[in-house]
Write an enzyme that holds these catalytic residues in place. Structure first.
Site, PDB file in Angstrom:
ATOM      1  N   MET A  17       0.402  -1.924  12.696  1.00 29.74           N
ATOM      2  CA  MET A  17       0.234  -2.388  13.847  1.00 29.74           C
ATOM      3  C   MET A  17       0.279  -2.486  14.744  1.00 29.74           C
ATOM      4  O   MET A  17       1.244  -3.297  15.922  1.00 29.74           O
ATOM      5  CB  MET A  17       0.838  -4.155  13.836  1.00 29.74           C
ATOM      6  N   HIS A  26      -8.001   0.098   6.538  1.00 23.92           N
ATOM      7  CA  HIS A  26      -8.771  -1.199   7.935  1.00 23.92           C
ATOM      8  C   HIS A  26      -9.014  -2.259   6.422  1.00 23.92           C
ATOM      9  O   HIS A  26      -9.851  -1.882   6.009  1.00 23.92           O
ATOM     10  CB  HIS A  26      -9.476  -1.308   8.501  1.00 23.92           C
ATOM     11  N   GLU A  78      -7.421  -2.503  -2.000  1.00 30.15           N
ATOM     12  CA  GLU A  78      -6.924  -1.169  -1.206  1.00 30.15           C
ATOM     13  C   GLU A  78      -5.950  -0.812  -1.553  1.00 30.15           C
ATOM     14  O   GLU A  78      -6.064   0.824  -1.557  1.00 30.15           O
ATOM     15  CB  GLU A  78      -5.947  -2.272   0.195  1.00 30.15           C
ATOM     16  N   ASN A 129       0.386  -1.626   0.105  1.00 26.42           N
ATOM     17  CA  ASN A 129       0.125  -0.262  -0.056  1.00 26.42           C
ATOM     18  C   ASN A 129       1.267   1.065  -0.013  1.00 26.42           C
ATOM     19  O   ASN A 129       0.310   2.133  -0.746  1.00 26.42           O
ATOM     20  CB  ASN A 129      -1.037  -0.351   1.359  1.00 26.42           C
TER      21      ASN A 129
END
Length: 203
Positions: free
Chosen positions: A96, A115, A184, A16
């Site tokens: 995380m 998310h 995503e 990402n």
């Protein structure tokens, strides 16, 4: 107009992050990545950042735990490390670690998170696997992903963008996960674009 400054926080592979770097490079985002932060030294996202010429910061939680320090001490120190980069927006792209108000209050309204689930569905870790298992039990027929403003409540802040990803009868966990990641990569760019548009209106 000077590009908006992004700080991207990652913990793993960084795909990402790569989508963000690409969108900044080709003009889809009026921004540049000023810093990439990881709490894991082995995170491949740090390599991606270095290859793109972006400064990196490795900032682990373990030393704080070993000293018995409160989590808020780590978050406050992390914010102080980031502050000199003057971020217009902080993007959690696979970070995380739940951030406390000790961090969030330093950048009010300027921290967003990607998310891999829809609002109200599968907050927390392993969301893709949990969605797939729910599908196998006949409880759902789709999942998705969202970009939202970060609040102290996990994965529950106001939603900036979301995308539905159907779970197909022929899907394995691996094929479903691959399509989720594709969604995503598109959505993180759209979520950042909307967040920056909001900041531009405030200016």
């Amino acid at each position: 107009m000077e590009p908006f400054r992004l700080v991207v926080m990652i913990s793993g592979f960084g795909s990402n992050l790569q989508a963000i770097l690409d969108a900044c490079a080709d003009g889809r985002l009026p921004a540049r990545v000023a810093l990439v932060v990881s709490n894991r030294k082995e995170a491949y996202g740090l390599v991606r950042a270095q290859r793109a010429g972006v400064p990196t910061l490795y900032f682990p939680l373990k030393p704080y735990r070993e000293q018995g320090l409160d989590r808020t001490v780590y978050d406050r120190d992390l914010a102080e490390q980031i502050r000199p980069f003057r971020p217009d927006l902080i993007v959690l792209a696979g970070w995380m670690h739940v951030l406390s108000p000790a961090f969030l209050d330093c950048f009010p309204g300027r921290v967003i998170n990607l998310h891999p689930a829809l609002p109200g569905m599968f907050p927390g870790t392993n969301a893709i696997r949990r969605a797939y298992e729910a599908y196998r039990r006949g409880e759902i027929s789709y999942s998705g992903c969202m970009v939202h403003l970060v609040t102290p409540e996990v994965d529950a802040g106001p939603v900036l963008a979301q995308a539905i990803v159907p779970i197909l009868p022929e899907d394995t966990l691996e094929t479903f996960e691959a399509r989720m990641h594709e969604a995503e990569h598109r959505l993180i760019v759209e979520g950042i674009r909307r967040a920056l548009a909001g900041l531009a209106q405030e200016a």
